[in-house]
Design an enzyme around this catalytic site. Structure first.
Site, short mmCIF file in Angstrom:
data_model
loop_
_atom_site.label_atom_id
_atom_site.label_comp_id
_atom_site.label_asym_id
_atom_site.label_seq_id
_atom_site.Cartn_x
_atom_site.Cartn_y
_atom_site.Cartn_z
CE LYS A 1 -4.03 1.74 2.41
NZ LYS A 1 -5.07 1.83 1.33
C1 LIG Z 1 -6.51 -0.07 -3.79
C2 LIG Z 1 -7.11 -0.56 -2.85
N1 LIG Z 1 -7.81 -1.98 -2.59
C3 LIG Z 1 -8.40 -2.14 -1.74
C4 LIG Z 1 -8.51 -1.68 -0.54
C5 LIG Z 1 -9.25 -2.13 0.58
O1 LIG Z 1 -8.48 -2.54 1.68
P1 LIG Z 1 -8.79 -2.53 3.27
O2 LIG Z 1 -10.03 -3.39 3.29
O3 LIG Z 1 -7.65 -3.13 4.06
O4 LIG Z 1 -9.24 -1.04 3.45
C6 LIG Z 1 -8.09 -0.30 -0.19
C7 LIG Z 1 -8.09 0.38 0.99
O5 LIG Z 1 -6.92 0.20 1.56
C8 LIG Z 1 -7.24 0.08 -1.59
O6 LIG Z 1 -6.60 1.40 -1.51
#
Ligand SMILES: Cc1ncc(COP(=O)(O)O)c(C=O)c1O
Length: 311
Positions: free
Chosen positions: A157
């Site tokens: 991330k």
């Molecule tokens: C690109 C992306 N995909 C998926 C997610 C979903 O992740 P999470 O459930 O950990 O927030 C996020 C958010 O963090 C994201 O930025």
């Protein structure tokens, strides 16, 4: 955006307006940061951070993938976040930790730049709106493909990688949709700009897996567990674009958007055009888990010890 009184920056609690960095911060130029989006909810047991440890583990992994060690331990970040929420007097809030390469050499090799860290909190409602969570949102398939493992690390991330989501988000909003859905480099379904995606067909749930370049969403895992506990079959598999339009139901999960149904993609109604029974069933339990109303998932919550606000 509602601001807070204090931000935690490199080990100190500083006033919101004093949380500053140098303009030659490496991450500002080259995107060399990693971050998390986390939420804390007001529950009967106090303010509770949803799956905090999982988010701390993910930021550590994201940092490692870009050659950074966390400059503070996960326990230090956890305690700082508790204190920050308490001192800002929030009962529920969004939490944004960021770890980044700071001011130092300006070349592309950042390994001599310091690694810095901050945690900010603010009050933030449902990202795609309460109405979106209730009635579903309209999405379009983006003309931008999700970043691939050929050139970046979709597992991480990382700040710079979000230019991909930024382009898709701008494109979808300018075209009048609430969210964009990115296909992967193979043309198969990947995810939303900040959410993972689930399709429901004939009572079975499918969601793209890691070979589709997804970010490993923490709410994705929660939704999978909840759906399985409710007795649904959940399969991680490749999902073809055409399956979107013929699905009975589609929903997305993410910290910001929580669990939001999709009612239309590319102007085609999904199922009846209203959130369906499987989505509703998973959403209801998910909301209970977030808000501390579920004994079964109580260990997903990190309860913030009570401290007096700084005011
Ligand atoms: C690109 C992306 N995909 C998926 C997610 C979903 O992740 P999470 O459930 O950990 O927030 C996020 C958010 O963090 C994201 O930025």
């Amino acid at each position: 955006m509602n601001t807070a009184d204090l931000i935690w920056l490199n080990g100190e609690f500083v006033a919101w307006e004093d949380a500053k960095v140098h303009v030659l911060t490496h991450a500002l130029h080259y995107g060399t940061g990693v971050f998390e989006g986390i939420r804390a909810y007001e529950t009967e047991r106090g303010t509770a951070i949803f799956r905090h440890q999982d988010h701390l583990d993910r930021i550590e992994a994201s940092a490692k993938l870009y050659y950074m060690d966390l400059p503070f331990s996960k326990e230090q970040l956890r305690e700082a976040t508790h204190e920050l929420i308490g001192r800002n007097g929030f009962k529920s809030c969004y939490i944004r930790p960021l770890v980044w390469r700071g001011y130092g050499p300006m070349g592309l090799n950042p390994l001599d730049n310091p690694v810095e860290a901050m945690v900010a909190v603010w009050e933030w409602g449902a990202y795609l709106g309460e109405e979106g969570k209730r009635d579903g949102v309209r999405a379009r398939v983006s003309s931008y493909r999700r970043i691939s493992a050929d050139s970046l690390i979709p597992h991480s991330k990382a700040s710079g990688q979000y230019l991909n989501s930024v382009l898709a988000k701008i494109e979808s909003e300018k075209a009048g949709y609430e969210e964009g859905i990115l296909l992967d480099q193979r043309g198969l379904v990947c995810e939303g700009t900040g959410e993972n995606l689930f399709i429901v067909k004939d009572g079975k749930i499918a969601t793209p897996g890691f070979n589709s370049s997804i970010l490993g969403g923490i709410n994705r895992l929660s939704a999978i567990t909840i759906a399985q506990d409710l007795g649904y079959e959940v399969v991680e598999r490749d999902v073809a674009r055409g399956e979107l339009y013929t699905a009975d139901e589609i929903f997305m999960t993410g910290t910001a958007a929580e669990l939001t149904p999709i009612r239309e993609i590319d102007d085609q109604a999904i199922g009846t055009g209203e959130p369906g029974p499987v989505t509703r069933a998973v959403q209801e339990v998910f909301e209970d888990a977030l808000h501390g109303r579920s004994d079964r998932y109580a260990d997903w919550l990190d309860i913030v010890p009570q401290v007096a606000p700084a005011k």
